[in-house]
Design a protein around this motif. Structure first.
Motif, mmCIF file in Angstrom:
data_model
loop_
_atom_site.group_PDB
_atom_site.id
_atom_site.type_symbol
_atom_site.label_atom_id
_atom_site.label_comp_id
_atom_site.label_asym_id
_atom_site.label_seq_id
_atom_site.Cartn_x
_atom_site.Cartn_y
_atom_site.Cartn_z
ATOM 1 N N GLN A 1 1.755 16.846 -6.784
ATOM 2 C CA GLN A 1 1.495 17.937 -5.842
ATOM 3 C C GLN A 1 1.460 17.458 -4.395
ATOM 4 O O GLN A 1 1.472 18.261 -3.483
ATOM 5 N N TYR A 2 1.413 16.144 -4.172
ATOM 6 C CA TYR A 2 1.417 15.605 -2.815
ATOM 7 C C TYR A 2 2.836 15.169 -2.468
ATOM 8 O O TYR A 2 3.346 14.204 -3.010
ATOM 9 N N PHE A 3 3.467 15.902 -1.552
ATOM 10 C CA PHE A 3 4.822 15.578 -1.131
ATOM 11 C C PHE A 3 4.748 14.765 0.153
ATOM 12 O O PHE A 3 4.347 15.278 1.200
ATOM 13 N N ILE A 4 5.117 13.480 0.068
ATOM 14 C CA ILE A 4 5.124 12.631 1.267
ATOM 15 C C ILE A 4 6.366 12.989 2.070
ATOM 16 O O ILE A 4 7.488 12.700 1.685
ATOM 17 N N GLU A 5 6.129 13.642 3.197
ATOM 18 C CA GLU A 5 7.214 14.105 4.059
ATOM 19 C C GLU A 5 7.868 12.940 4.792
ATOM 20 O O GLU A 5 9.087 12.860 4.895
ATOM 21 N N ARG A 6 7.033 12.038 5.319
ATOM 22 C CA ARG A 6 7.574 10.871 6.030
ATOM 23 C C ARG A 6 6.495 9.805 6.173
ATOM 24 O O ARG A 6 5.310 10.093 6.069
ATOM 25 N N VAL A 7 6.963 8.597 6.432
ATOM 26 C CA VAL A 7 6.088 7.463 6.723
ATOM 27 C C VAL A 7 6.464 6.990 8.115
ATOM 28 O O VAL A 7 7.633 6.788 8.418
ATOM 29 N N SER A 8 5.455 6.829 8.962
ATOM 30 C CA SER A 8 5.705 6.458 10.348
ATOM 31 C C SER A 8 4.978 5.152 10.673
ATOM 32 O O SER A 8 3.771 5.164 10.923
ATOM 33 N N PRO A 9 5.689 4.014 10.663
ATOM 34 C CA PRO A 9 5.053 2.751 11.050
ATOM 35 C C PRO A 9 4.638 2.789 12.512
ATOM 36 O O PRO A 9 5.285 3.429 13.337
ATOM 37 N N MET A 10 3.551 2.109 12.808
ATOM 38 C CA MET A 10 3.050 2.032 14.180
ATOM 39 C C MET A 10 2.870 0.568 14.532
ATOM 40 O O MET A 10 2.605 -0.257 13.657
ATOM 41 N N VAL B 1 0.845 -1.202 0.000
ATOM 42 C CA VAL B 1 0.000 0.000 0.000
ATOM 43 C C VAL B 1 0.879 1.251 0.000
ATOM 44 O O VAL B 1 0.660 2.186 -0.784
ATOM 45 N N ILE B 2 1.876 1.289 0.847
ATOM 46 C CA ILE B 2 2.779 2.437 0.937
ATOM 47 C C ILE B 2 3.529 2.618 -0.380
ATOM 48 O O ILE B 2 3.659 3.742 -0.888
ATOM 49 N N ASN B 3 4.041 1.528 -0.935
ATOM 50 C CA ASN B 3 4.750 1.604 -2.218
ATOM 51 C C ASN B 3 3.842 2.132 -3.328
ATOM 52 O O ASN B 3 4.256 2.954 -4.141
ATOM 53 N N LYS B 4 2.605 1.670 -3.354
ATOM 54 C CA LYS B 4 1.652 2.098 -4.387
ATOM 55 C C LYS B 4 1.333 3.584 -4.248
ATOM 56 O O LYS B 4 1.332 4.320 -5.232
ATOM 57 N N LEU B 5 1.078 4.043 -3.029
ATOM 58 C CA LEU B 5 0.805 5.468 -2.819
ATOM 59 C C LEU B 5 2.033 6.312 -3.173
ATOM 60 O O LEU B 5 1.904 7.363 -3.808
ATOM 61 N N SER B 6 3.215 5.873 -2.778
ATOM 62 C CA SER B 6 4.442 6.618 -3.073
ATOM 63 C C SER B 6 4.667 6.745 -4.575
ATOM 64 O O SER B 6 5.101 7.797 -5.056
ATOM 65 N N ALA B 7 4.370 5.700 -5.311
ATOM 66 C CA ALA B 7 4.607 5.698 -6.756
ATOM 67 C C ALA B 7 3.509 6.411 -7.546
ATOM 68 O O ALA B 7 3.785 7.008 -8.584
ATOM 69 N N GLU B 8 2.259 6.377 -7.059
ATOM 70 C CA GLU B 8 1.149 6.827 -7.890
ATOM 71 C C GLU B 8 0.450 8.103 -7.449
ATOM 72 O O GLU B 8 -0.370 8.638 -8.194
ATOM 73 N N VAL C 1 -3.773 -5.442 12.439
ATOM 74 C CA VAL C 1 -2.558 -6.204 12.225
ATOM 75 C C VAL C 1 -1.376 -5.260 12.042
ATOM 76 O O VAL C 1 -0.314 -5.449 12.621
ATOM 77 N N GLU C 2 -1.571 -4.233 11.213
ATOM 78 C CA GLU C 2 -0.538 -3.238 10.944
ATOM 79 C C GLU C 2 -1.171 -1.857 10.890
ATOM 80 O O GLU C 2 -2.324 -1.715 10.495
ATOM 81 N N GLN C 3 -0.382 -0.853 11.236
ATOM 82 C CA GLN C 3 -0.821 0.535 11.120
ATOM 83 C C GLN C 3 0.373 1.384 10.725
ATOM 84 O O GLN C 3 1.503 1.078 11.091
ATOM 85 N N CYS C 4 0.123 2.445 9.984
ATOM 86 C CA CYS C 4 1.164 3.432 9.752
ATOM 87 C C CYS C 4 0.506 4.745 9.357
ATOM 88 O O CYS C 4 -0.679 4.778 9.001
ATOM 89 N N LYS C 5 1.287 5.805 9.445
ATOM 90 C CA LYS C 5 0.804 7.123 9.059
ATOM 91 C C LYS C 5 1.731 7.675 7.992
ATOM 92 O O LYS C 5 2.951 7.566 8.101
ATOM 93 N N LEU C 6 1.124 8.260 6.958
ATOM 94 C CA LEU C 6 1.858 9.012 5.947
ATOM 95 C C LEU C 6 1.584 10.475 6.214
ATOM 96 O O LEU C 6 0.440 10.856 6.467
#
Length: 140
Positions: A107-116, A96-103, A125-130
C-alpha cells in the motif's frame, strides 16, 4: 489513507536492526525514529539537547497537494516524506533504501528517492528523502 502511526510501525519493523539511538537530555534512550508532528508530542520531537547516533528516520505528516483539472475538478493527493539521516561514518543509506523498497507493504508507493548531500552543519554523513504517495481523490 495512510495512518502515521501504522507507517511508523511498519518502518520500525523493517529497519529495527539498522536504526540508531536517540539519547535524550535525561539520558533515556529510544530508537531513532520520529514522526513530525508526533500526535503525542507535537513538532518538538526529538526535544532540544537530544543526541542522535546511527541511522535516524523522520516521517513528516504531509499537507495535501491540490491540483486543478480540466473541467473544474480538483485532485487532492498526499505525499509523505521519510527523511533518512546517517550519522555513522561506517554505514550507508544504500542498504536502507533497498530494504525499505523491498519490504514496505504494497500500500506504500515510493514515488521517488531524492539523495541529499552530507551536511557539515548537522554532521550527517548521508541524507536522503523517500516520497510515498498516499491517495488521490477528485472532486468537483
Amino acid at each position: 489513507m495512510i495512518d502515521i502511526l501504522i507507517l511508523r510501525n511498519d518502518v520500525l519493523l523493517i529497519l529495527e536492526s539498522l536504526l540508531g539511538t536517540y539519547t535524550f537530555p535525561d539520558r533515556s534512550t529510544s530508537p531513532a525514529i520520529a514522526c513530525l508532528p508526533d500526535p503525542e508530542k507535537g513538532w518538538n520531537y526529538p526535544e532540544n539537547g537530544t543526541k542522535t547516533s546511527g541511522l535516524e528516520v523522520v516521517i513528516k505528516r504531509p499537507y495535501p497537494d491540490v491540483e486543478a483539472n480540466i473541467g473544474g475538478d480538483r485532485t487532492f493527493t498526499n505525499t509523505w516524506e521519510i527523511h533518512l539521516k546517517q550519522w555513522d561514518t561506517n554505514a550507508s543509506l544504500v542498504d536502507v533504501i533497498n530494504k525499505l523498497s523491498a519490504e514496505l507493504p504494497a500500500q506504500y508507493f515510493i514515488e521517488r528517492v531524492s539523495p541529499m548531500p552530507a551536511s557539515d552543519k548537522l554532521l550527517t554523513v548521508e541524507q536522503c528523502k523517500l516520497f510515498i504517495t498516499d491517495w488521490a481523490l477528485t472532486s468537483p
